[in-house]
Write an enzyme that holds these catalytic residues in place. Structure first.
Site, mmCIF file in Angstrom:
data_model
loop_
_atom_site.group_PDB
_atom_site.id
_atom_site.type_symbol
_atom_site.label_atom_id
_atom_site.label_comp_id
_atom_site.label_asym_id
_atom_site.label_seq_id
_atom_site.Cartn_x
_atom_site.Cartn_y
_atom_site.Cartn_z
ATOM 1 C CB CYS A 2 -0.910 -0.073 1.197
ATOM 2 S SG CYS A 2 -1.895 -1.657 1.355
ATOM 3 C CG ASN A 74 3.665 -0.094 2.383
ATOM 4 O OD1 ASN A 74 3.097 -1.086 1.686
ATOM 5 N ND2 ASN A 74 4.720 0.352 2.215
ATOM 6 N N GLY A 75 2.542 -2.902 4.016
ATOM 7 C CA GLY A 75 3.418 -3.971 4.234
ATOM 8 C C GLY A 75 2.771 -5.170 4.503
ATOM 9 C CD GLU A 76 0.705 -8.532 3.292
ATOM 10 O OE1 GLU A 76 0.019 -8.895 4.112
ATOM 11 O OE2 GLU A 76 0.221 -7.718 1.992
ATOM 12 C CB SER A 358 11.932 -11.260 -5.357
ATOM 13 O OG SER A 358 13.169 -10.887 -6.168
ATOM 14 N N GLY A 359 14.469 -13.212 -4.298
ATOM 15 C CA GLY A 359 15.419 -13.599 -3.365
ATOM 16 C C GLY A 359 16.424 -12.665 -2.703
#
Length: 618
Positions: A2, A74-76, A358-359
């Site tokens: 977000c 914003n985030g998880e 992604s790594g």
């Protein structure tokens, strides 16, 4: 993922909803699904939502007038289920199934210590009306951006610089010291930005504004704690367990997921673990230039793992066409050519999924960069008496540019602190006088002003670990994660990085250097741990990075464009155009490879014309 906005005015100056509106509208790409705001006197919160969890009930700002506590996030948060259960036992009632409400209730329970409970990536702002307190936080490794500035009225916070600029409350002006550092690092190290007066909240830090006064506090500092008693096989087994747990936790979403796939061990390992847990869509990018594409390797890995695979190949023209969009989304000049790879592969992935793995972070945590082997290769010269090393340095200065052995002798004659500023070192401080106009002050602090304090913090580590420490605090935040966030969010795609997890770092910090690096290879423990998840050829493959053919294109297809752009930079007072043109001609004629230096200047010119003078020729 977000976009967030917060405005705090002193002295009761009211915040106007129109200001929040314009600040959130310009970052709509971060959250195209929904918008919201909460304005309460001298406080305003704004939000753009990319719906990932609890699609029907996750609207923000989240809070209530009854409690006086409001949040934009914003985030998880990957441990939100466990935290939710714990908070329910404490008597908290929940009205949604999203991780956002967990942060809100956690703050109500623990106050400003709430950040120490969170496992995830985040930038958030909490307004606590009863305490007249605005509280902001950024995740431990800087995965999610948080920018702030002070204005004549108070303070503003946002996920992107362009949001702060849209408020018209701050002047657009280049920070000279930031530009000087940019010439070395190819990005601006935090907490500065290229804009005077605009700053980044540092990773692992919180910011509190109370009664009109601001203060910063660190809540997380990554440190290494080697466990010399563990065997190689034991560490590899734990690495496998820790990473599987992180990948599993990162799967929380109510929307389709996928993964980026290159030809390397990091992304291949993530995809291999994901594929064990669920059918996975994978996405790869390459370039239409011989020797500059890993698409064939990626396709072989995808076939081996059985993923649903898509790929895209980029040519010189397509790259150049999209370059202004990339720079606009980046906010600041970041002269890493590989940012384009994330931009284009994100555009491809966004057509099929909303979340992608992604790594990023594996190299910094597990010792993956080839440069980390340099202390071993230089050992025979660095072990010489100081006088002999100094003599070797003088000899290297006499050798012509490009002569074999020149760089080796030069690096070996210097201490680690003198030669290593992170993964990118574009212009040496003494070279900057060549590209800076004579009327520009040269009284700026050298690049070591950024790195020496970090070397002092890492004084007890060996050289390889010191290099990791430098990169975690500079390169990872300022370059790797900057381009990952901005280039994926340009296409409203949430990018998740399971390697950059506090539990993963807690484990990785224990690995002794002899189990990370050898003369032949890197990431020894990680490669061993991932054997069962990746094809055999990937497991042993040397790190390639993400090669971009700017060296070739600046001599051929891009030469007229680059020359014209430098000529047009009459309104960019930070660059000596004549010397920049001379460098371009030397590069075109093959006298030496000046592509990275040129790219650093070209990106800055475009950025300056776009963000400062607003006269970009594209």
């Amino acid at each position: 993922m977000c976009g967030i906005v917060a405005v705090y005015n002193r002295n009761g100056i009211p915040v106007h909803p129109e200001q929040i509106q314009v600040m959130t509208d310009i970052i709509a790409h971060r959250g195209p699904d929904e918008a919201g705001q909460h304005v309460d006197g001298h406080i305003g919160l704004g939000f753009r939502r990319l719906s990932i969890l609890d699609l029907e009930h996750g609207a923000q700002p989240l809070g209530s007038n009854e409690s006086g506590v409001w949040l934009v996030f914003n985030g998880e948060i990957y441990n939100y289920v466990e935290l939710r259960e714990w908070l329910q036992e404490k008597g908290h009632r929940f009205h949604t199934q999203c991780d956002t409400e967990v942060i809100l209730r956690l703050y109500e329970e623990t106050g400003e210590q709430c950040v120490t409970y969170l496992r995830g990536m985040f930038g958030f702002v909490i307004w606590d009306k009863n305490q007249d307190l605005l509280f902001a936080a950024r995740d431990p490794f800087g995965i999610k951006p948080v920018y702030y500035c002070e204005t004549s009225a108070g303070y503003m916070i946002s996920s992107e610089v362009k949001s702060l600029l849209a408020s018209s409350m701050i002047e657009r002006e280049v920070d000279g010291q930031s530009f000087y550092h940019y010439l070395t690092f190819q990005y601006v190290p935090e907490p500065a930005t290229m804009f005077k007066g605009i700053h980044k909240l540092m990773a692992g830090h919180t910011m509190t504004i109370r009664n009109g006064m601001m203060k910063m506090d660190a809540y997380y500092t990554p440190t290494f704690n080697f466990d010399e008693s563990r065997s190689f096989s034991d560490l590899a087994e734990e690495a496998r367990s820790v990473l599987l747990d992180s990948v599993s936790k990162h799967r929380n979403s109510d929307v389709p997921r996928g993964a980026f796939l290159s030809g390397g061990v990091d992304s291949s390992s993530l995809v291999g673990m994901l594929q064990r847990l669920e059918p996975t869509q994978t996405f790869s990018v390459g370039f239409d230039e011989p020797g500059y594409s890993e698409l064939e390797l990626s396709a072989r890995t995808a076939a081996y793992l059985g993923t649903d695979h898509q790929e895209i190949s980029i040519n010189a023209g397509t790259y150049l066409d999209e370059l202004p969009n990339m720079i606009w989304h980046m906010d600041e000049p970041v002269a890493d050519p590989s940012a384009a790879g994330i931009y284009f592969v994100s555009r491809l992935a966004s057509q099929s999924v909303k979340v992608v793995f992604s790594g990023e972070g594996a190299d910094e945590f597990f010792g993956g960069y080839n440069i980390y082997r340099e202390p071993m290769s230089l050992q025979w010269i660095t072990s010489m008496p100081k006088g002999m090393r100094k003599l070797a340095g003088h000899f290297s200065d006499l050798m012509p540019e490009g002569m074999k052995g020149k760089g080796f002798l030069s690096r070996g004659s210097q201490s680690l602190q003198e030669r290593y500023f992170g993964n990118a070192k574009i212009f040496l401080d003494q070279e900057k006088t060549f590209v800076l106009p004579k009327n520009v002050s040269h009284g700026y602090l050298p690049a070591q002003d950024i790195t020496l304090p970090l070397y002092e913090q890492a004084v007890g580590y060996d050289d390889v670990t010191k290099m990791q420490y430098i990169d975690i605090h500079t390169w990872l935040r300022g370059n790797i994660l900057m381009k990952a966030d901005k280039m994926s969010m340009a296409h409203s795609l949430e990018l998740r990085v399971p390697f950059l997890d506090t539990k993963v770092f807690e484990f990785a910090s224990k690995i002794p250097t002899r189990y990370k690096i050898s003369k032949q290879s890197t990431k020894l423990v990680l490669r061993e741990a991932m054997k069962e998840f990746v094809p055999p050829d990937v497991q042993t493959r040397r790190k390639l990075g993400f090669p971009v053919p700017i060296r070739v294109w600046l001599r051929k297809e891009w030469y007229p464009w680059a020359k014209g752009l430098i000529h047009s930079a009459t309104n960019v007072p930070w660059i000596d155009r004549n010397n920049a043109l001379r460098m371009l001609e030397d590069h075109r004629e093959g006298k030496y490879d000046a592509s990275r230096k040129l790219w650093t200047l070209l990106i800055f010119i475009i950025w300056h014309q776009m963000y400062i003078t607003r006269s970009n020729p594209f």
